[in-house]
Design a protein around this motif. Sequence first.
Motif, PDB file in Angstrom:
ATOM      1  N   ASP A 195       3.756  -0.646  -4.678  1.00 35.18           N
ATOM      2  CA  ASP A 195       4.200  -0.931  -3.315  1.00 35.18           C
ATOM      3  C   ASP A 195       5.629  -0.482  -3.038  1.00 35.18           C
ATOM      4  OD1 ASP A 195       1.758  -2.040  -2.648  1.00 35.18           O
ATOM      5  OD2 ASP A 195       2.365  -4.088  -3.127  1.00 35.18           O
ATOM      6  N   TRP A 196       6.156   0.416  -3.889  1.00 33.98           N
ATOM      7  CA  TRP A 196       7.541   0.842  -3.738  1.00 33.98           C
ATOM      8  C   TRP A 196       7.639   2.354  -3.551  1.00 33.98           C
ATOM      9  CZ3 TRP A 196      11.428  -2.706  -3.408  1.00 33.98           C
ATOM     10  CH2 TRP A 196      11.128  -4.014  -3.853  1.00 33.98           C
ATOM     11  N   LEU A 197       8.582   2.769  -2.686  1.00 35.16           N
ATOM     12  CA  LEU A 197       8.898   4.169  -2.456  1.00 35.16           C
ATOM     13  C   LEU A 197      10.413   4.333  -2.424  1.00 35.16           C
ATOM     14  CD1 LEU A 197       6.496   5.068   0.514  1.00 35.16           C
ATOM     15  CD2 LEU A 197       6.163   5.649  -1.896  1.00 35.16           C
ATOM     16  N   ARG A 198      10.900   5.447  -2.953  1.00 38.86           N
ATOM     17  CA  ARG A 198      12.315   5.785  -2.814  1.00 38.86           C
ATOM     18  C   ARG A 198      12.440   6.948  -1.833  1.00 38.86           C
ATOM     19  NH1 ARG A 198      14.986   8.620  -7.707  1.00 38.86           N
ATOM     20  NH2 ARG A 198      14.244  10.408  -6.497  1.00 38.86           N
ATOM     21  N   VAL A 199      13.383   6.803  -0.905  1.00 44.33           N
ATOM     22  CA  VAL A 199      13.559   7.795   0.157  1.00 44.33           C
ATOM     23  C   VAL A 199      15.015   8.252   0.172  1.00 44.33           C
ATOM     24  CG1 VAL A 199      13.438   8.210   2.641  1.00 44.33           C
ATOM     25  CG2 VAL A 199      11.716   6.760   1.535  1.00 44.33           C
ATOM     26  N   ARG A 228       7.554   8.258  -5.506  1.00 43.77           N
ATOM     27  CA  ARG A 228       6.757   7.074  -5.846  1.00 43.77           C
ATOM     28  C   ARG A 228       7.605   6.116  -6.672  1.00 43.77           C
ATOM     29  NH1 ARG A 228       2.145   9.357  -9.835  1.00 43.77           N
ATOM     30  NH2 ARG A 228       1.688   7.143 -10.051  1.00 43.77           N
ATOM     31  N   GLY A 229       7.307   4.823  -6.579  1.00 48.21           N
ATOM     32  CA  GLY A 229       8.117   3.836  -7.275  1.00 48.21           C
ATOM     33  C   GLY A 229       7.484   3.253  -8.519  1.00 48.21           C
ATOM     34  N   ASP A 230       6.179   3.480  -8.697  1.00 45.80           N
ATOM     35  CA  ASP A 230       5.490   2.786  -9.786  1.00 45.80           C
ATOM     36  C   ASP A 230       5.812   3.346 -11.163  1.00 45.80           C
ATOM     37  OD1 ASP A 230       4.136   5.158  -9.186  1.00 45.80           O
ATOM     38  OD2 ASP A 230       2.219   4.381  -9.878  1.00 45.80           O
ATOM     39  N   THR A 231       6.549   4.448 -11.254  1.00 43.98           N
ATOM     40  CA  THR A 231       6.925   4.976 -12.566  1.00 43.98           C
ATOM     41  C   THR A 231       8.237   4.377 -13.068  1.00 43.98           C
ATOM     42  OG1 THR A 231       8.105   6.892 -11.656  1.00 43.98           O
ATOM     43  CG2 THR A 231       5.745   7.136 -12.072  1.00 43.98           C
ATOM     44  N   PHE A 232       8.879   3.546 -12.255  1.00 39.26           N
ATOM     45  CA  PHE A 232      10.095   2.849 -12.672  1.00 39.26           C
ATOM     46  C   PHE A 232       9.726   1.473 -13.220  1.00 39.26           C
ATOM     47  CE2 PHE A 232      11.714   5.701  -9.338  1.00 39.26           C
ATOM     48  CZ  PHE A 232      12.781   6.295 -10.001  1.00 39.26           C
ATOM     49  N   PRO A 233      10.127   1.153 -14.448  1.00 40.32           N
ATOM     50  CA  PRO A 233       9.865  -0.198 -14.961  1.00 40.32           C
ATOM     51  C   PRO A 233      10.444  -1.263 -14.029  1.00 40.32           C
ATOM     52  CG  PRO A 233      10.591   1.233 -16.738  1.00 40.32           C
ATOM     53  CD  PRO A 233      10.779   2.017 -15.465  1.00 40.32           C
ATOM     54  N   GLY A 278       0.805  -1.223   0.000  1.00 39.34           N
ATOM     55  CA  GLY A 278       0.000   0.000   0.000  1.00 39.34           C
ATOM     56  C   GLY A 278       0.835   1.270   0.000  1.00 39.34           C
ATOM     57  N   ALA A 279       2.051   1.187  -0.537  1.00 40.32           N
ATOM     58  CA  ALA A 279       2.946   2.345  -0.520  1.00 40.32           C
ATOM     59  C   ALA A 279       2.360   3.540  -1.254  1.00 40.32           C
ATOM     60  CB  ALA A 279       4.296   1.966  -1.123  1.00 40.32           C
ATOM     61  N   ASP A 280       1.531   3.302  -2.261  1.00 46.08           N
ATOM     62  CA  ASP A 280       0.927   4.421  -2.983  1.00 46.08           C
ATOM     63  C   ASP A 280       0.049   5.258  -2.052  1.00 46.08           C
ATOM     64  OD1 ASP A 280      -0.764   2.230  -2.741  1.00 46.08           O
ATOM     65  OD2 ASP A 280      -1.697   2.492  -4.700  1.00 46.08           O
ATOM     66  N   ARG A 281      -0.675   4.593  -1.157  1.00 45.02           N
ATOM     67  CA  ARG A 281      -1.506   5.321  -0.192  1.00 45.02           C
ATOM     68  C   ARG A 281      -0.651   5.927   0.917  1.00 45.02           C
ATOM     69  NH1 ARG A 281      -3.989   0.516  -1.096  1.00 45.02           N
ATOM     70  NH2 ARG A 281      -3.323  -0.300   0.938  1.00 45.02           N
ATOM     71  N   ILE A 282       0.396   5.218   1.327  1.00 43.21           N
ATOM     72  CA  ILE A 282       1.276   5.717   2.384  1.00 43.21           C
ATOM     73  C   ILE A 282       1.984   6.985   1.931  1.00 43.21           C
ATOM     74  CG2 ILE A 282       3.415   5.177   3.639  1.00 43.21           C
ATOM     75  CD1 ILE A 282       2.367   2.269   3.785  1.00 43.21           C
ATOM     76  N   ARG A 283       2.359   7.052   0.670  1.00 47.15           N
ATOM     77  CA  ARG A 283       3.008   8.249   0.146  1.00 47.15           C
ATOM     78  C   ARG A 283       2.109   9.478   0.309  1.00 47.15           C
ATOM     79  NH1 ARG A 283       2.758  10.915  -4.686  1.00 47.15           N
ATOM     80  NH2 ARG A 283       1.409   9.299  -5.568  1.00 47.15           N
ATOM     81  N   LEU A 284       0.829   9.314   0.030  1.00 49.74           N
ATOM     82  CA  LEU A 284      -0.102  10.427   0.173  1.00 49.74           C
ATOM     83  C   LEU A 284      -0.294  10.793   1.640  1.00 49.74           C
ATOM     84  CD1 LEU A 284      -2.772   9.409  -2.493  1.00 49.74           C
ATOM     85  CD2 LEU A 284      -0.878  11.035  -2.729  1.00 49.74           C
TER      86      LEU A 284
END
Length: 361
Positions: free
Chosen positions: A336-340, A326-331, A309-315
């Motif tokens: 469920d991915w975030l870069r910090v 956000r991580g979903d724009t990386f092929p 649920g990283a997409d919701r956690i980011r918000l």
Amino acid sequence: MRGQPIGAPLGVVPEPDLGHHGDVEVGEGLVDLAVNVRRAPMPPWLAGPLAASLGDLARYPDPAPARAAVAARHRRPPAEVLLTAGAAEGFVLIAQALRGVRRPVVVHPQFTEPEAALAAAGHEVERVLLDAADGFRLDPARVPADADLVMVGNPTNPTSVLHPAATIAVLARPGRVLVVDEAFADTTAAPGVPGEPESLAGRRDLPGLLVLRSLTKTWGLAGLRIGYLLGEAALVDRLARVQPLWAVSTPALAAATACAAPEAVAAERAIAAGLAADRDHLLARLATLPGVRVAGRPASAFVLLEIPGADRIRLALRERGWAVRRGDTFPGLGPDWLRVAVRDRRTTDAFVEALADILEA
């Protein structure tokens, strides 16, 4: 169909937004953990030449001194150096100059601009997707033998994984251009290693090798746009022919010269060592959070997190004043991915507390 994973059926993998970058995540009042640019006071040895260069703007830029300085740093002749308006321009030059390649392959997950530049130039790109379960380890055998252009990051954005130089070197061969994106190489450090571990910037024996470098990360020069390419003189000249005249400004050239000096390189190594300690602190704090996984072994100025649920956690983080990438724009990744970004320990502690509260809610 561009960007199709090798061996995957058409239409299975949703096409990510290759044009999305971390700067769009940042907003007024947000703590920036989305952009991997170090923010610190500019040292006098850099600020002085930059300020002085402003008095010389009536003349067209002369890249020769900066080119010689960068060449000396990497123990190469100046003909093997091409200065660029940031690393991103280097990808565009490669895509434009090498229009004759038949099978370009990009190793993902990595910075999306290499593939975006290739696609914009009309190339049909194939992807080799590294596996999170394997720590995003690079296996040269997965790259097609007949690929005549291969692009890989080291350390890789967004995974922060640093591949062994020997592993990447296996990919070099006659008839192939091997592009290694080392935009974050100056952020890496290893105990007992005096320079940048696993860098290929000084290798002149590998056929078709192009190493791409950036000066914007460690020295906070993202707005100045300065980077460079290192490679065989004939290949560098081929790229230079498609570069616009005076592409690199006089202030950017002054920065390139200053950042190539021994004083700058020594400072860079000290910064990388401090970054490693701050990264270890971030990883230790993240390890206390249930459901948060760091894939691979981070080696750069950022870490990649897998959280359901990283997409919701980011918000939710954004509502609390934190900007993360956000991580979903990386092929090869997904929602469920975030870069910090790695920051100082006080900032890290506050971020982890905010993330913990969200996870417990």
